[in-house]
Design an enzyme around this catalytic site. Structure first.
Site, PDB file in Angstrom:
ATOM      1  N   ASN A  96       0.854  -1.196   0.000  1.00  0.00           N
ATOM      2  CA  ASN A  96       0.000   0.000   0.000  1.00  0.00           C
ATOM      3  C   ASN A  96       0.883   1.237   0.000  1.00  0.00           C
ATOM      4  OD1 ASN A  96      -2.418   1.590   0.364  1.00  0.00           O
ATOM      5  ND2 ASN A  96      -1.889   1.810   2.519  1.00  0.00           N
ATOM      6  N   HIS A  98       0.824   5.262   1.266  1.00  0.00           N
ATOM      7  CA  HIS A  98       0.066   6.073   2.227  1.00  0.00           C
ATOM      8  C   HIS A  98       0.725   7.451   2.371  1.00  0.00           C
ATOM      9  CE1 HIS A  98      -2.528   6.868   5.641  1.00  0.00           C
ATOM     10  NE2 HIS A  98      -1.472   7.387   6.242  1.00  0.00           N
ATOM     11  N   ASP A 134      -3.278   0.641   7.869  1.00  0.00           N
ATOM     12  CA  ASP A 134      -1.957   1.185   7.499  1.00  0.00           C
ATOM     13  C   ASP A 134      -0.877   0.764   8.503  1.00  0.00           C
ATOM     14  OD1 ASP A 134      -3.146   2.578   5.311  1.00  0.00           O
ATOM     15  OD2 ASP A 134      -3.820   4.121   6.697  1.00  0.00           O
TER      16      ASP A 134
HETATM   17  C1  GRF Z   1      -2.585   8.586  -2.344  1.00  0.00           C
HETATM   18  O1  GRF Z   1      -2.180   9.759  -1.681  1.00  0.00           O
HETATM   19  C2  GRF Z   1      -2.281   7.377  -1.503  1.00  0.00           C
HETATM   20  O2  GRF Z   1      -1.188   7.556  -0.665  1.00  0.00           O
HETATM   21  C3  GRF Z   1      -3.536   7.245  -0.667  1.00  0.00           C
HETATM   22  O3  GRF Z   1      -4.580   7.588  -1.532  1.00  0.00           O
HETATM   23  C4  GRF Z   1      -4.099   8.503  -2.520  1.00  0.00           C
HETATM   24  C5  GRF Z   1      -4.462   7.929  -3.833  1.00  0.00           C
HETATM   25  O4  GRF Z   1      -4.280   8.831  -4.901  1.00  0.00           O
HETATM   26  N1  GRF Z   1      -3.659   5.907  -0.131  1.00  0.00           N
HETATM   27  P1  GRF Z   1      -4.468   8.354  -6.400  1.00  0.00           P
HETATM   28  O5  GRF Z   1      -5.858   7.742  -6.539  1.00  0.00           O
HETATM   29  O6  GRF Z   1      -3.389   7.361  -6.716  1.00  0.00           O
HETATM   30  O7  GRF Z   1      -4.347   9.606  -7.220  1.00  0.00           O
END
Ligand code: GRF
Length: 177
Positions: A96, A98, A134
């Site tokens: 993931n 984050h 997370d």
């Molecule tokens: C990212 O900031 C990621 O870290 C979080 O959700 C956001 C997703 O953005 N989990 P995107 O859909 O890839 O533009």
């Protein structure tokens, strides 16, 4: 062979595609996720409302990814927790991204919470996924400055710029394991 799970805009999915990584399937918990139009590989949506419960939904999603040949799963803005019925199918192979320096600021509102807390540095983290929020082991992390006058939008954009470099790097390493 990489499967990507998305719920939103999909800029991290785009970064994986632009890096030339072997994305063979994209799945979402929302059939209207804007991210879904970015992929030219097979896409599928698994809305919770169409299944008796999360376990059944996650099993069906794991079955579909497996059928596409997926061996590594990347959560790129996927906004649901995954149950053991999914995680058990891809052991140590679900990652993931984050928008904070985990373990600080887990959860869905990390960018806003970092601004409210007045931190000088936010960050981006790529980590292995477990059943928690997370909470899995960190694979890579990078600091991102918070600037005077930042809004959640400007800060999130700066963090995403880092995510778009960090996530493909880590996924490429995992592919070579
Ligand atoms: C990212 O900031 C990621 O870290 C979080 O959700 C956001 C997703 O953005 N989990 P995107 O859909 O890839 O533009």
């Amino acid at each position: 062979m990489i499967g990507v799970l998305v719920s939103g805009e999909g800029t991290n999915l785009q970064a994986l595609l632009d890096a030339g990584l072997p994305v063979v399937a994209v799945a979402s918990n929302r059939r209207d996720a804007p991210a879904l139009v970015r992929a030219s590989c097979p896409v599928a949506s698994f809305e919770l409302a169409d299944f008796p419960d999360r376990t059944a939904r996650d099993s069906a999603m794991a079955d579909w990814l497996d059928e596409q040949g997926v061996r590594i799963v990347v959560l790129a803005g996927y906004m649901h927790l995954l149950t053991p019925s999914f995680l058990g199918r891809f052991p140590d192979a679900v990652v993931n991204v984050h928008p904070s320096l985990l373990p600080a600021f887990p959860g869905a509102h990390a960018v806003e919470e970092q601004l409210e807390a007045g931190v000088a540095e936010a960050g981006a983290t790529v980590h292995l996924v477990d059943e928690g929020v997370d909470s899995g082991p960190v694979l890579a992390q990078e600091r991102v400055p918070v600037l005077a006058g930042d809004t959640s939008e400007t800060l999130h954009d700066r963090i995403k710029t880092v995510e778009h470099r960090l996530l493909p790097e880590v996924v490429r390493e995992l592919c070579g394991r």
